[in-house]
Scaffold this motif. Structure first.
Motif, PDB file in Angstrom:
ATOM      1  N   HIS A 110      36.938  32.734  21.699  1.00 26.00           N
ATOM      2  CA  HIS A 110      36.022  32.748  22.845  1.00 26.00           C
ATOM      3  C   HIS A 110      36.666  33.618  23.920  1.00 26.00           C
ATOM      4  O   HIS A 110      37.490  34.500  23.595  1.00 26.00           O
ATOM      5  N   SER A 111      36.344  33.411  25.198  1.00 27.64           N
ATOM      6  CA  SER A 111      37.015  34.098  26.297  1.00 27.64           C
ATOM      7  C   SER A 111      37.324  33.053  27.362  1.00 27.64           C
ATOM      8  O   SER A 111      36.965  31.886  27.202  1.00 27.64           O
ATOM      9  N   SER A 112      38.015  33.446  28.451  1.00 27.39           N
ATOM     10  CA  SER A 112      38.416  32.436  29.439  1.00 27.39           C
ATOM     11  C   SER A 112      38.747  33.085  30.768  1.00 27.39           C
ATOM     12  O   SER A 112      39.892  33.429  31.027  1.00 27.39           O
ATOM     13  N   SER A 113      37.733  33.284  31.609  1.00 30.76           N
ATOM     14  CA  SER A 113      38.016  33.707  32.985  1.00 30.76           C
ATOM     15  C   SER A 113      37.633  32.554  33.903  1.00 30.76           C
ATOM     16  O   SER A 113      36.787  31.723  33.555  1.00 30.76           O
ATOM     17  N   LEU A 114      38.277  32.501  35.075  1.00 32.63           N
ATOM     18  CA  LEU A 114      38.017  31.411  36.014  1.00 32.63           C
ATOM     19  C   LEU A 114      36.823  31.762  36.917  1.00 32.63           C
ATOM     20  O   LEU A 114      36.432  32.933  37.001  1.00 32.63           O
ATOM     21  N   PRO A 115      36.214  30.753  37.585  1.00 34.49           N
ATOM     22  CA  PRO A 115      34.997  31.003  38.373  1.00 34.49           C
ATOM     23  C   PRO A 115      35.146  32.103  39.429  1.00 34.49           C
ATOM     24  O   PRO A 115      34.174  32.795  39.738  1.00 34.49           O
ATOM     25  N   ASP A 116      36.355  32.308  39.992  1.00 35.53           N
ATOM     26  CA  ASP A 116      36.538  33.364  41.004  1.00 35.53           C
ATOM     27  C   ASP A 116      36.956  34.695  40.377  1.00 35.53           C
ATOM     28  O   ASP A 116      37.302  35.631  41.095  1.00 35.53           O
ATOM     29  N   GLY A 117      36.922  34.787  39.050  1.00 42.78           N
ATOM     30  CA  GLY A 117      37.251  36.027  38.371  1.00 42.78           C
ATOM     31  C   GLY A 117      38.701  36.127  37.957  1.00 42.78           C
ATOM     32  O   GLY A 117      39.090  37.075  37.269  1.00 42.78           O
ATOM     33  N   SER A 118      39.536  35.160  38.347  1.00 42.23           N
ATOM     34  CA  SER A 118      40.948  35.177  37.941  1.00 42.23           C
ATOM     35  C   SER A 118      41.067  35.100  36.426  1.00 42.23           C
ATOM     36  O   SER A 118      40.208  34.531  35.754  1.00 42.23           O
ATOM     37  N   TYR A 119      42.195  35.621  35.942  1.00 39.94           N
ATOM     38  CA  TYR A 119      42.501  35.549  34.506  1.00 39.94           C
ATOM     39  C   TYR A 119      42.695  34.091  34.087  1.00 39.94           C
ATOM     40  O   TYR A 119      43.451  33.356  34.723  1.00 39.94           O
ATOM     41  N   GLY A 120      42.019  33.696  33.041  1.00 31.34           N
ATOM     42  CA  GLY A 120      42.052  32.285  32.625  1.00 31.34           C
ATOM     43  C   GLY A 120      42.839  32.015  31.366  1.00 31.34           C
ATOM     44  O   GLY A 120      42.676  30.949  30.753  1.00 31.34           O
ATOM     45  N   GLY A 121      43.719  32.962  30.954  1.00 25.88           N
ATOM     46  CA  GLY A 121      44.503  32.722  29.744  1.00 25.88           C
ATOM     47  C   GLY A 121      43.622  32.693  28.510  1.00 25.88           C
ATOM     48  O   GLY A 121      42.490  33.200  28.520  1.00 25.88           O
ATOM     49  N   ASN A 122      44.137  32.124  27.443  1.00 23.59           N
ATOM     50  CA  ASN A 122      43.375  32.040  26.204  1.00 23.59           C
ATOM     51  C   ASN A 122      42.633  30.707  26.103  1.00 23.59           C
ATOM     52  O   ASN A 122      43.162  29.673  26.507  1.00 23.59           O
ATOM     53  N   PRO A 123      41.413  30.743  25.554  1.00 28.82           N
ATOM     54  CA  PRO A 123      40.691  29.486  25.343  1.00 28.82           C
ATOM     55  C   PRO A 123      41.340  28.700  24.212  1.00 28.82           C
ATOM     56  O   PRO A 123      41.971  29.287  23.328  1.00 28.82           O
ATOM     57  N   MET A 124      41.229  27.382  24.263  1.00 33.00           N
ATOM     58  CA  MET A 124      41.795  26.598  23.172  1.00 33.00           C
ATOM     59  C   MET A 124      40.994  25.340  22.895  1.00 33.00           C
ATOM     60  O   MET A 124      40.127  24.948  23.675  1.00 33.00           O
ATOM     61  N   GLY A 125      41.303  24.737  21.740  1.00 34.94           N
ATOM     62  CA  GLY A 125      40.758  23.434  21.384  1.00 34.94           C
ATOM     63  C   GLY A 125      41.898  22.427  21.379  1.00 34.94           C
ATOM     64  O   GLY A 125      43.072  22.799  21.506  1.00 34.94           O
ATOM     65  N   PHE A 126      41.550  21.139  21.242  1.00 36.36           N
ATOM     66  CA  PHE A 126      42.562  20.081  21.264  1.00 36.36           C
ATOM     67  C   PHE A 126      42.413  19.152  20.065  1.00 36.36           C
ATOM     68  O   PHE A 126      41.300  18.738  19.731  1.00 36.36           O
TER      69      PHE A 126
END
Ligand code: NI
Ligand code: MN
Length: 227
Positions: A110-126
């Motif tokens: 998937h992808s992962s950016s934060l609501p303000d556009g910051s870099y959100g790292g990698n998406p993951m599952g648990f």
């Protein structure tokens, strides 16, 4: 294990006397208008990735409850800037023993950016393993062959998978995912919230039952017990 559904991909699981809340997105979700986030209890908040529809209410619930927020390094740093400091950073491949059991972070496509556009790292599952049982929350993801590793690794009592298509896998790929992880009991997530992800409930549950598996589409605000 008591599971409560709060709409979209937000749910809580009560394990070993602790309440683990996943991907809180409630106040912007018109389908969850009856849920008051001030009534939601949480000892831990696990966040799969930075998208708004998984993190919208995380800061408010974390501050009110004092829950430990578990997510990737980048999201934990971002939460720190919002004043959430009771956090535990992790990343894909790692596991940690919390007081309710073990959490292992696994791959999500998937992808992962934060609501303000910051870099959100990698998406993951648990993967959560506790004395009462084990379950898998995939987060937003495509079907991926990596899910076979989960099937080889551990038998899960249930799994929570996205089924809404367009942004994640849809129902047909979720059925293959259930085969890969060798799990018969699936709770559907990430459907109906927006126009792009509306699904036909009967068609979805029929496809699972024809394959000898169970798909649960929980009403928002409802709870079930799975042991
Ligand atoms: Ni997403
Ligand atoms: Mn999403």
């Amino acid at each position: 294990m008591k599971i409560t559904y709060y709409g979209h991909s937000c749910f809580s699981v009560e394990v070993s006397g602790k309440i683990i809340l996943f991907d809180p997105f409630i106040t912007p979700n018109s389908l969850a208008a009856d849920i008051d986030i001030n009534t939601i209890a949480a000892d831990y908040i696990l966040i799969s990735h930075g998208h708004e529809d998984h993190i919208a209410d995380a800061v408010a619930i974390a501050k009110r409850t004092g829950a430990v927020v578990v997510s990737n390094w980048e999201i934990v740093q971002w939460l720190g800037k919002q004043g959430v400091t009771n956090t535990h950073p992790m990343n894909i491949g790692g596991h940690w023993f919390f007081d309710f059991g073990k959490v292992k972070c696994v791959n999500a496509v998937h992808s992962s950016s934060l609501p303000d556009g910051s870099y959100g790292g990698n998406p993951m599952g648990f993967l959560v393993e506790a004395s009462a049982g084990s379950f898998y929350y995939s987060g937003d993801t495509a079907l991926t062959y990596d899910m076979k590793l989960i099937g080889d690794y551990k038998r899960m009592n249930f799994a929570l998978l996205p089924i809404g298509n367009n942004f994640t896998m849809g129902i047909d790929n979720a059925l293959i995912a259930a085969e890969f992880i060798r799990c018969d009991k699936i709770i559907g997530l990430h459907y109906d919230t927006f126009g792009y992800i509306k699904i036909d409930h009967k068609e979805a549950t029929d496809k699972f039952s024809r394959a000898g598996r169970e798909l649960l589409l929980m009403p928002i605000g409802s709870s079930i017990n799975i042991d």
